[in-house]
Scaffold this motif. Sequence first.
Motif, PDB file in Angstrom:
ATOM      1  N   ILE A 815       0.849  -1.208   0.000  1.00  0.00           N
ATOM      2  CA  ILE A 815       0.000   0.000   0.000  1.00  0.00           C
ATOM      3  C   ILE A 815       0.876   1.245   0.000  1.00  0.00           C
ATOM      4  N   ASN A 816       1.964   1.208   0.781  1.00  0.00           N
ATOM      5  CA  ASN A 816       2.914   2.327   0.782  1.00  0.00           C
ATOM      6  C   ASN A 816       3.535   2.518  -0.594  1.00  0.00           C
ATOM      7  N   ALA A 817       3.842   1.396  -1.247  1.00  0.00           N
ATOM      8  CA  ALA A 817       4.418   1.475  -2.594  1.00  0.00           C
ATOM      9  C   ALA A 817       3.428   2.131  -3.556  1.00  0.00           C
ATOM     10  N   ILE A 818       2.133   1.776  -3.408  1.00  0.00           N
ATOM     11  CA  ILE A 818       1.095   2.373  -4.264  1.00  0.00           C
ATOM     12  C   ILE A 818       1.006   3.873  -4.009  1.00  0.00           C
ATOM     13  N   TYR A 819       1.065   4.265  -2.732  1.00  0.00           N
ATOM     14  CA  TYR A 819       1.021   5.695  -2.402  1.00  0.00           C
ATOM     15  C   TYR A 819       2.274   6.400  -2.940  1.00  0.00           C
ATOM     16  N   TYR A 820       3.427   5.713  -2.872  1.00  0.00           N
ATOM     17  CA  TYR A 820       4.689   6.271  -3.361  1.00  0.00           C
ATOM     18  C   TYR A 820       4.615   6.522  -4.865  1.00  0.00           C
ATOM     19  N   ASN A 821       4.162   5.507  -5.626  1.00  0.00           N
ATOM     20  CA  ASN A 821       4.063   5.636  -7.083  1.00  0.00           C
ATOM     21  C   ASN A 821       3.078   4.582  -7.589  1.00  0.00           C
ATOM     22  N   LYS A 823       1.573   4.106 -10.452  1.00  0.00           N
ATOM     23  CA  LYS A 823       1.837   3.575 -11.793  1.00  0.00           C
ATOM     24  C   LYS A 823       2.908   2.479 -11.732  1.00  0.00           C
ATOM     25  N   LEU A 824       4.039   2.776 -11.060  1.00  0.00           N
ATOM     26  CA  LEU A 824       5.137   1.822 -10.924  1.00  0.00           C
ATOM     27  C   LEU A 824       4.668   0.564 -10.188  1.00  0.00           C
ATOM     28  N   SER A 825       3.929   0.754  -9.107  1.00  0.00           N
ATOM     29  CA  SER A 825       3.490  -0.380  -8.289  1.00  0.00           C
ATOM     30  C   SER A 825       2.557  -1.305  -9.067  1.00  0.00           C
ATOM     31  N   LEU A 826       1.618  -0.707  -9.820  1.00  0.00           N
ATOM     32  CA  LEU A 826       0.692  -1.528 -10.604  1.00  0.00           C
ATOM     33  C   LEU A 826       1.436  -2.315 -11.682  1.00  0.00           C
ATOM     34  N   GLN A 827       2.476  -1.695 -12.248  1.00  0.00           N
ATOM     35  CA  GLN A 827       3.281  -2.401 -13.260  1.00  0.00           C
ATOM     36  C   GLN A 827       3.939  -3.654 -12.659  1.00  0.00           C
ATOM     37  N   VAL A 828       4.502  -3.511 -11.438  1.00  0.00           N
ATOM     38  CA  VAL A 828       5.163  -4.648 -10.771  1.00  0.00           C
ATOM     39  C   VAL A 828       4.141  -5.734 -10.461  1.00  0.00           C
ATOM     40  N   LEU A 829       2.987  -5.304  -9.939  1.00  0.00           N
ATOM     41  CA  LEU A 829       1.937  -6.274  -9.587  1.00  0.00           C
ATOM     42  C   LEU A 829       1.439  -7.008 -10.843  1.00  0.00           C
ATOM     43  N   GLU A 830       1.230  -6.261 -11.921  1.00  0.00           N
ATOM     44  CA  GLU A 830       0.740  -6.852 -13.177  1.00  0.00           C
ATOM     45  C   GLU A 830       1.750  -7.832 -13.761  1.00  0.00           C
ATOM     46  N   THR A 831       3.015  -7.418 -13.778  1.00  0.00           N
ATOM     47  CA  THR A 831       4.064  -8.252 -14.369  1.00  0.00           C
ATOM     48  C   THR A 831       4.127  -9.634 -13.703  1.00  0.00           C
ATOM     49  N   ASN A 832       3.878  -9.645 -12.402  1.00  0.00           N
ATOM     50  CA  ASN A 832       3.970 -10.898 -11.641  1.00  0.00           C
ATOM     51  C   ASN A 832       2.623 -11.600 -11.441  1.00  0.00           C
TER      52      ASN A 832
END
Length: 1053
Positions: A815-821, A823-832
């Motif tokens: 959740i902190n990563a999502i708040y941080y960025n 777009k970046l966080s969703l990309q990491v989650l999607e990729t995996n």
Amino acid sequence: MDASTVRSWLVSTADADADVRRRAELELKKAEQHTGFTDVLLDIIQAEQNASIQLQAVIYLKNRVNRAWQRQEHYINEVVIPDDAKARFRDRLLPILAASPTLVRHQLVPILQRILHFDFPERWPTFMDYTVQLLNTNDAPSVQAGLQCLLAICRAYRFKASDGESRAQFDKIIEANFPRLLAICDELVNQDSDEAGEMLHIALKSYKHATWLEVSDFLRQGPVNLGWCTVFLQTVSKPIPASAMVDEPLERERHHWWKAKKWAYFNLNRLYIRHGNPQAVTNSKGNDPRSLSLFAKEFTAQVAPEILKHYLQEIEKWVAKTTWLSRPCLSYTIVFLDECIRPKEMWTHLKPHLTNLVTHFIFPVLCLSPEDVENFDDEPQEYLHRKLNFYEEVSSPDVSATNFLVTLTKARRKQTYEILTFINEVVNEYEAAPGGQKNDVAKEGALRMIGTLAPVILGKKSPIADQVEYFLVRYVFPDFTNQQGFLRARACDLVEKFEQLNFKDQNNLLTIYRHILDCMADPKLPVRVTAALALQPLIRHDIIRTSMQQSIPTIMQQLLKLANEADIDALANVMEDFVEVFAAELTPFAVALSEQLRDTYMRIVRELLENSDKREDLDGDYGDFLDDKSITALGVLQTIGTLILTLESSPDVLRHIEGVLMPVIEITLNNKLYDLYNEVFEIIDSCTFAAKDISPTMWKAFELVHVTFKSGAELYLEDMLPALDNFVQYGASQLVQSEKHVRALYEMVSDMFVEGKVGGVDRICACKLAEAMMLSLRDSIDTCVIGFINMAMGVLGSAEVKVKSYKIHLMEMVINAIYYNPKLSLQVLETNGWTNKFFTLWFSSMESFTRVHDKRLCIMAIISLLNLPPDLIPQSVSVGWPRLLQGITVLFHTLPVAMKHREEALRDDYHLESNYYADGDEEEDEWNEDEGLNAEGEQEGDTGDVKDESTAYLEFLNDEAQKFGEFGAAEELEYSDDELGEDSVLLESPLDKIDPYITFKTSLMKMQQEQPQFYASLTSHLTADEQTIITVACQQADNLLLQQHQTGAADAH
């Protein structure tokens, strides 16, 4: 392998030439790899005629077995002894043990103990058969070897719980062998030889270990128990053979006959205290409660009175000086008397003897011995160690006597008057005696007695509290200037003991203060130390505090000088209080004070390091000076930490002090002084928090902390965390310029997620550090954030996390990563392929985010997601995107209640702090209305059972354990988890500076204006109640903006 060669190497290990010794040790080390090496050592032990070589061989063998019988993490490079060699070793060990001389046998016993720990019974099923053979021979050395084997097996099983299979196995061993053991004891107790004393000592110690946790059903049988108690009582009453009375008292206590007496007392006491007192019996698994209760009742009725009778007979002999008793025997005697005070059955037996016991036994035990008087002048450090750290003394009769008086006066309040009458007689006799005939030791003992009773005398509704001031003025004030140093010290001690006394005459307080200052300059060290300790409680009086303000620098100098003369941890507590209370007065001297504290600490630590190799030699019965030094060092560190926090408004002074304290940080961390880590990390925390900035000096400290962490201190991350959080928050501008320091922080998180290093609860600290980095280093640590998501989802995605707090912190990492960025966080989650799984987990757990911090973080993360353009929303969660608004309504709906709970929690913490010095025993010390001076006859509390607080505590733990057992495994984790209280959040967070209401409304208005269709599709899924919550949240934002505007306008005017 050639035995003569190995023998020659053993001889060479004692050679005067260091090179010869070293070569021999290397050869022996190489020989360890040979499968027959242990066989050769046993051959040498068995055949060697030279006692010193035989001893060298057995010591080497003992070390070899300790290191290499099983693979151990401490000795990973050791070649483990092969199984065939172990089998031969086991077969030969007991015959060699039986045939060996005493010194060799003493080295073989630990070897036996080690092997039993790993191999019995599975790999050594014949052990007990051979032990039985040895016990049943008519040869004394063989019987002694059998006794040592039985003791070893009892030691191996002593901690086995009654409901385990191994305990059932041990109970069978007891039933099969203890009848023979009892028969041996019956013979030994009537003999006088030193060998008989040693054998009886071993036998009684076996009983001690066999009954350490439980008394087996067999040993609880009436005739069996009576047989053992008879042996114990015979041992207690046995006149000691002349051979055991020849040495100095301390040496005498080490004689086997005195050790046998000690364990006889111990076993009788433990039988009564743990199993024979109906008040103390608690239910335990695997035992019938009725049988335990019946045993206790029969023991109290039949055996306990006999124990008391025998103890009283021994006391009578001691008082008449017709017998000598060791300190453990005296101590255990008084402990038993103490245990007879509360139960009504035993109180009836004890009460008629009380006056004589207190006057002729307890009082002399409390008085200074000739050795104490001698130490006061010649060995003041030793005197202080005994008198100030006496609660560490396991076998100290005066400690037991003190506890006896406390129990007696609290449980049988009426006895207080009789004791006070006796004290008055002693002090009046002293007052009336001519100059050269005064009994200084008796007066000191009487004052010690009344000091012991201080909590009772000053208890609530006490009818005698108002007489204490007069007593102090008349009987204690003159002793501040007494010629006897130990009476001057006792006068100071009484000021500390009666710290809760509220003086009616303020002049008496000022008189005490002047005397204490004079005593701080006394020529005798114990007087100076007790005077310093008496200063601490005087701070609470306004009139004294005002007087002290003028002298604070001088007093602190004296305290520091004392701290270097005597390593007494209590002195550090006094300094810490002074630093806190007189912060303003000490600020001009802060640098000099910190330098002196540093020097004191460095001296103590150097002594600790120099003496560390002697630690094994100082593990005797009477305390450990190394521990004293560690505790004193800890106290000095705490004082330094308190000093730093008083300098928050003096940044220049603080900067200087940081440089002064770096050697303290370096010596502690570089030498891996684990016991002092927490305080050192607190000092770093205090420096960085008080300065709200990170100096070059503190960045060096950070690097040291990182090196410490990487060298095996992962489990100390929790202690490091507050300081690390400060480095991240207050050093953010420097961190974004330093890839090296960011990488160090990242490693501290990632290392915690290496499989097998630490458990889930320890990883919570890593989650918190990752959060601090993402909140403070926004837009600067993208690579780290990708790693954090991978760490968290690697756990959340692979298995169900059962510990609730760990699961929440893992989710908050993402959740902190999502708040941080986002777009970046969703990309990491999607990729995996984690996106759908994570969002489902997050929104189904929304009610678990109970703290204000959790809710704010979730709100800010959802706002970040809502701000994303529609084309960046992953296909896998696009259908559920409207749930974001629904989720935020749950959070806004519950946020006010969470904020209220947080305010209450903070208020409760403050309330607890303000009551920190409240007396915990207040209820125990409270007097009843009918306990006044004119109370006549027997009070109810004087004849009935008195509740024992230790028993009550055991019952409470038992009840709690049963409640705990009622929950299933999943529920247990839910109910027992307390990691998510408001106090588990770091004290300050960048989130605290952002208002969620205003941020939400701003974001919502922007979406409505820039993406009206998207806004309409999101809000169309809301229910009427959810729309109301959104409206209320927006109204709250308006109110807050209005307040900010009004505050700004007022400030402008």
